[in-house]
Design a protein around this motif. Structure first.
Motif, mmCIF file in Angstrom:
data_model
loop_
_atom_site.group_PDB
_atom_site.id
_atom_site.type_symbol
_atom_site.label_atom_id
_atom_site.label_comp_id
_atom_site.label_asym_id
_atom_site.label_seq_id
_atom_site.Cartn_x
_atom_site.Cartn_y
_atom_site.Cartn_z
ATOM 1 N N MET A 1 0.814 -1.207 0.000
ATOM 2 C CA MET A 1 0.000 0.000 0.000
ATOM 3 C C MET A 1 0.854 1.266 0.000
ATOM 4 S SD MET A 1 -3.013 -1.104 -0.244
ATOM 5 C CE MET A 1 -3.944 0.366 0.121
ATOM 6 N N SER A 2 2.130 1.139 0.296
ATOM 7 C CA SER A 2 3.004 2.304 0.325
ATOM 8 C C SER A 2 3.520 2.664 -1.064
ATOM 9 C CB SER A 2 4.183 2.056 1.268
ATOM 10 O OG SER A 2 5.062 3.137 1.261
ATOM 11 N N CYS A 3 4.134 1.707 -1.749
ATOM 12 C CA CYS A 3 4.750 2.013 -3.046
ATOM 13 C C CYS A 3 3.928 1.488 -4.229
ATOM 14 C CB CYS A 3 6.165 1.446 -3.108
ATOM 15 S SG CYS A 3 6.242 -0.359 -3.100
ATOM 16 N N CYS A 4 2.860 0.751 -3.937
ATOM 17 C CA CYS A 4 1.927 0.232 -4.950
ATOM 18 C C CYS A 4 2.515 -0.867 -5.830
ATOM 19 C CB CYS A 4 1.360 1.354 -5.806
ATOM 20 S SG CYS A 4 0.395 2.534 -4.846
ATOM 21 N N ARG A 5 3.651 -1.447 -5.432
ATOM 22 C CA ARG A 5 4.192 -2.577 -6.184
ATOM 23 C C ARG A 5 3.371 -3.817 -5.851
ATOM 24 N NH1 ARG A 5 10.417 -2.920 -5.034
ATOM 25 N NH2 ARG A 5 10.124 -4.793 -6.259
ATOM 26 N N ILE A 6 3.280 -4.732 -6.804
ATOM 27 C CA ILE A 6 2.516 -5.961 -6.617
ATOM 28 C C ILE A 6 3.483 -7.126 -6.509
ATOM 29 C CG2 ILE A 6 0.815 -7.517 -7.633
ATOM 30 C CD1 ILE A 6 -0.409 -5.019 -8.971
ATOM 31 N N PHE A 7 3.221 -8.012 -5.535
ATOM 32 C CA PHE A 7 4.078 -9.160 -5.265
ATOM 33 C C PHE A 7 3.255 -10.438 -5.362
ATOM 34 C CE2 PHE A 7 5.849 -5.458 -3.280
ATOM 35 C CZ PHE A 7 7.192 -5.560 -3.570
ATOM 36 N N PRO A 8 3.887 -11.532 -5.796
ATOM 37 C CA PRO A 8 3.133 -12.767 -6.027
ATOM 38 C C PRO A 8 2.668 -13.474 -4.755
ATOM 39 C CG PRO A 8 5.464 -13.121 -6.437
ATOM 40 C CD PRO A 8 5.282 -11.655 -6.190
ATOM 41 N N THR A 9 3.387 -13.304 -3.641
ATOM 42 C CA THR A 9 3.020 -14.005 -2.408
ATOM 43 C C THR A 9 3.017 -13.028 -1.235
ATOM 44 O OG1 THR A 9 5.301 -14.545 -1.821
ATOM 45 C CG2 THR A 9 4.110 -16.150 -3.206
ATOM 46 N N LEU A 10 2.324 -13.423 -0.182
ATOM 47 C CA LEU A 10 2.307 -12.622 1.028
ATOM 48 C C LEU A 10 3.709 -12.538 1.628
ATOM 49 C CD1 LEU A 10 0.653 -11.021 3.046
ATOM 50 C CD2 LEU A 10 0.093 -13.156 4.207
ATOM 51 N N PHE A 11 4.446 -13.638 1.566
ATOM 52 C CA PHE A 11 5.818 -13.655 2.070
ATOM 53 C C PHE A 11 6.675 -12.627 1.336
ATOM 54 C CE2 PHE A 11 10.208 -15.154 1.731
ATOM 55 C CZ PHE A 11 10.557 -15.178 3.080
ATOM 56 N N SER A 12 6.535 -12.536 0.034
ATOM 57 C CA SER A 12 7.362 -11.607 -0.735
ATOM 58 C C SER A 12 7.045 -10.150 -0.418
ATOM 59 C CB SER A 12 7.255 -11.878 -2.239
ATOM 60 O OG SER A 12 5.936 -11.703 -2.685
ATOM 61 N N VAL A 13 5.785 -9.823 -0.168
ATOM 62 C CA VAL A 13 5.462 -8.437 0.179
ATOM 63 C C VAL A 13 5.955 -8.117 1.590
ATOM 64 C CG1 VAL A 13 3.104 -8.681 1.084
ATOM 65 C CG2 VAL A 13 3.755 -6.604 -0.051
ATOM 66 N N LYS A 14 5.870 -9.081 2.509
ATOM 67 C CA LYS A 14 6.402 -8.863 3.859
ATOM 68 C C LYS A 14 7.915 -8.676 3.812
ATOM 69 C CE LYS A 14 2.968 -11.284 6.634
ATOM 70 N NZ LYS A 14 2.749 -12.392 7.564
ATOM 71 N N ASN A 15 8.582 -9.468 3.002
ATOM 72 C CA ASN A 15 10.029 -9.355 2.829
ATOM 73 C C ASN A 15 10.384 -7.987 2.244
ATOM 74 O OD1 ASN A 15 12.665 -10.332 2.975
ATOM 75 N ND2 ASN A 15 12.583 -11.125 0.891
#
Length: 74
Positions: free
Chosen positions: A29-43
């Motif tokens: 929600m900060s930079c609006c990048r999309i990640f394939p998994t929840l782990f990857s966005v947390k990382n």
């Protein structure tokens, strides 16, 4: 005279509630990048400063604002 708009907790919450639900990933929600998994966005959030983003600071502040909002409701 400098007129500044102050952003309230309600403004931030209203904005986040209007975000579209993604079907193929997780959106920072900060930079609006999309990640394939929840782990990857947390990382990403944990290492965002190394990537030149301030996502970790954003989520820390958002957590404080949400706690304040819940405290006001109680």
């Amino acid at each position: 005279a400098n007129s500044r708009v102050s952003i309230t907790t309600q403004d931030i919450l209203a904005t986040s509630q209007r975000q579209q639900v993604l079907h193929h990933g997780y959106k920072c929600m900060s930079c609006c990048r999309i990640f394939p998994t929840l782990f990857s966005v947390k990382n990403h959030i944990q290492r965002s400063a190394q990537e030149g983003y301030s996502c970790k600071a954003y989520y820390r502040k958002l957590k404080v604002l949400l706690a304040e909002c819940k405290a006001k409701e109680a």
